[in-house]
Motif scaffolding. Sequence first.
Motif, mmCIF file in Angstrom:
data_model
loop_
_atom_site.group_PDB
_atom_site.id
_atom_site.type_symbol
_atom_site.label_atom_id
_atom_site.label_comp_id
_atom_site.label_asym_id
_atom_site.label_seq_id
_atom_site.Cartn_x
_atom_site.Cartn_y
_atom_site.Cartn_z
ATOM 1 N N SER A 259 -9.731 -8.621 5.541
ATOM 2 C CA SER A 259 -10.688 -7.516 5.401
ATOM 3 C C SER A 259 -10.100 -6.191 5.879
ATOM 4 N N ARG A 260 -9.058 -6.246 6.700
ATOM 5 C CA ARG A 260 -8.456 -4.996 7.200
ATOM 6 C C ARG A 260 -7.722 -4.227 6.104
ATOM 7 N N THR A 261 -7.434 -4.900 4.983
ATOM 8 C CA THR A 261 -6.696 -4.220 3.913
ATOM 9 C C THR A 261 -7.558 -4.009 2.663
ATOM 10 N N SER A 262 -8.871 -4.266 2.757
ATOM 11 C CA SER A 262 -9.677 -4.203 1.538
ATOM 12 C C SER A 262 -9.701 -2.791 0.937
ATOM 13 N N LEU A 263 -9.837 -1.786 1.791
ATOM 14 C CA LEU A 263 -9.844 -0.415 1.256
ATOM 15 C C LEU A 263 -8.448 -0.023 0.742
ATOM 16 N N LEU A 264 -7.428 -0.457 1.475
ATOM 17 C CA LEU A 264 -6.054 -0.157 1.054
ATOM 18 C C LEU A 264 -5.782 -0.709 -0.350
ATOM 19 N N TYR A 265 -6.205 -1.962 -0.569
ATOM 20 C CA TYR A 265 -5.918 -2.578 -1.868
ATOM 21 C C TYR A 265 -6.821 -2.059 -2.967
ATOM 22 N N LYS A 266 -7.941 -1.505 -2.575
ATOM 23 C CA LYS A 266 -8.812 -0.917 -3.590
ATOM 24 C C LYS A 266 -8.197 0.393 -4.105
ATOM 25 N N THR A 267 -7.455 1.078 -3.215
ATOM 26 C CA THR A 267 -6.947 2.399 -3.573
ATOM 27 C C THR A 267 -5.445 2.422 -3.856
ATOM 28 N N HIS A 268 -4.769 1.300 -3.649
ATOM 29 C CA HIS A 268 -3.313 1.265 -3.874
ATOM 30 C C HIS A 268 -2.952 0.044 -4.697
ATOM 31 N N PRO A 269 -1.857 0.121 -5.461
ATOM 32 C CA PRO A 269 -1.336 -1.093 -6.093
ATOM 33 C C PRO A 269 -0.941 -2.095 -5.002
ATOM 34 N N HIS A 270 -0.882 -3.351 -5.363
ATOM 35 C CA HIS A 270 -0.475 -4.386 -4.423
ATOM 36 C C HIS A 270 0.946 -4.089 -3.910
ATOM 37 N N ASP B 93 -5.615 -4.979 -7.985
ATOM 38 C CA ASP B 93 -6.452 -3.786 -8.114
ATOM 39 C C ASP B 93 -7.748 -4.086 -8.827
ATOM 40 N N VAL B 94 -7.614 -4.797 -9.943
ATOM 41 C CA VAL B 94 -8.787 -5.083 -10.766
ATOM 42 C C VAL B 94 -9.789 -5.910 -9.961
ATOM 43 N N VAL B 95 -9.258 -6.933 -9.296
ATOM 44 C CA VAL B 95 -10.137 -7.784 -8.498
ATOM 45 C C VAL B 95 -10.802 -6.963 -7.400
ATOM 46 N N GLY B 96 -9.996 -6.147 -6.735
ATOM 47 C CA GLY B 96 -10.535 -5.328 -5.649
ATOM 48 C C GLY B 96 -11.645 -4.412 -6.123
ATOM 49 N N ALA B 97 -11.412 -3.751 -7.240
ATOM 50 C CA ALA B 97 -12.405 -2.828 -7.767
ATOM 51 C C ALA B 97 -13.668 -3.583 -8.152
ATOM 52 N N ALA B 98 -13.482 -4.759 -8.744
ATOM 53 C CA ALA B 98 -14.641 -5.524 -9.191
ATOM 54 C C ALA B 98 -15.497 -5.951 -8.002
ATOM 55 N N THR B 99 -14.834 -6.412 -6.948
ATOM 56 C CA THR B 99 -15.624 -6.897 -5.823
ATOM 57 C C THR B 99 -16.337 -5.756 -5.108
#
Lengths: 302, 176
Positions: A259-270, B93-99
């Motif tokens: 959960s500490r990286t959820s925002l990071l991964y939402k805004t950055h490529p893996h 990214d896609v998974v993250g955005a979806a969730t």
Amino acid sequence: MKLKSMVLAVSLVSFSGAAMAFDLGKMLQEGINQELNKGKQTQSEPDASQNAAPATKQKIDGRQLGFALFGSYSPEEETRIGRQIAGNLLGAVPLVHDDKLERYVNLVGNWVALQSGRKDITWHFGVLDTGDINAFAAPGGYIFVTKGLYQRLNNEAELAGVLAHEIAHVTLKHHLKVLKQSSLIGALGQAASNKAKDSDQVVQNLIGNGAEIMARGLDKNAEFEADRVGIVFAARAGYDPWGLPEVLQDLAGLPAKDSRTSLLYKTHPHPADRLAALGEAVGGRLDAVHGKDIPGRFYRLK
Amino acid sequence: MKAFLVPACALVLCVAAAPALAASGTVLRNDKLYSQPSATSKATASVNRGTSVNILARQGGWLRVSAGRSTGWIRLLSVRAGAGGLGGAGLGDVVGAATTRSNPSRVVAVAGLRGLNDEDLKQAKFNGDELARLNAWQATPAQARSFASQGGLKTANVAALPAPQPEQKASPWEAN
């Protein structure tokens, strides 16, 4: 938004009144029309802007014109936008109050920023008091690393690499381009207040809610570009260029659902994709670069 | 007895060689394993994209890895650490955005655990005191230069890296 349409309406009126029946006049009109069309969704209140325009005998300054035509901001305007975003971000999460840490990140950050070629802004660096793993940049040179990320770093070169990625976002004006693209922002005009501690309502109206722009993220190519440019800034500063890649390797090793990286991964490529993209760009080009890690001087945060 | 000893020794050797860094990883691009952490050393094997490796050590821009029966040095950027194989390829990214976007209950769950998420950023109110603190610690270029020199840092001439060609599309934000 409303303010933007007003300002542009004002400029339109001024120009039709001016005796500029040249191509330049036409060009200006077209530039302004383009800007107007961009904000079309706000045109639902035409009365307001039409009434406001003639009443305000406002002088259009060169900056507003420059923005209408080319979408460019002066360094002062850029700083004003960044200051507001930074102030909001600090409203969501405060700084780690640790004098030595604050001094240290500003020294490392400024040294790397000196290699970026951008001398027209004042850089600010801070560590945000959250366990989240992330880093942020706002226009005008406001840069933050979270405590969660900082605590994972092993040496000064890794810190320099992370800061260099964020510095690159600023020098490449990535966030300004996003703001411009989404038509969230227009010419700024005058600040309502000059007090250092005050919120800037004019900018706030234009950037949306709070610091949400920091949650929105950038185009993934902008992230790859910041990695590519940042790694070179760090290397030019004399650091081991592998600081940023090492941090990406560390993040790649974390569980996907942390959960500490959820925002990071939402805004950055893996991180795996970032390493792969960086690998394509770097190849053997940095083989001859031998920089320093400086683990001994690295300020460790408990 | 002798037959038993050989595998036992092999096992002991394996354990002894297993270093602090032992971690799994995946090869991100077709590359070579070298006998030394240098592209001028002898190439001992080729590894393909997607190959699983064990990461044994790191030196500069190189990782010492074992892949199957081969062990050697590979460029740091040719491997990713961790499970998850080739990784994102955009999928993360896609998974993250979806969730976060289409499943609000998920966002709430995350928000309960940590302080920083979309909603916190959206709701954030300007904090002038913290901003003043940030400003108070700003460093001058002269201070930064002196700090660098104390650490033995010297500027280096490093050319800008070219943008990889095939994947570059016109960025949407350049269209303005």
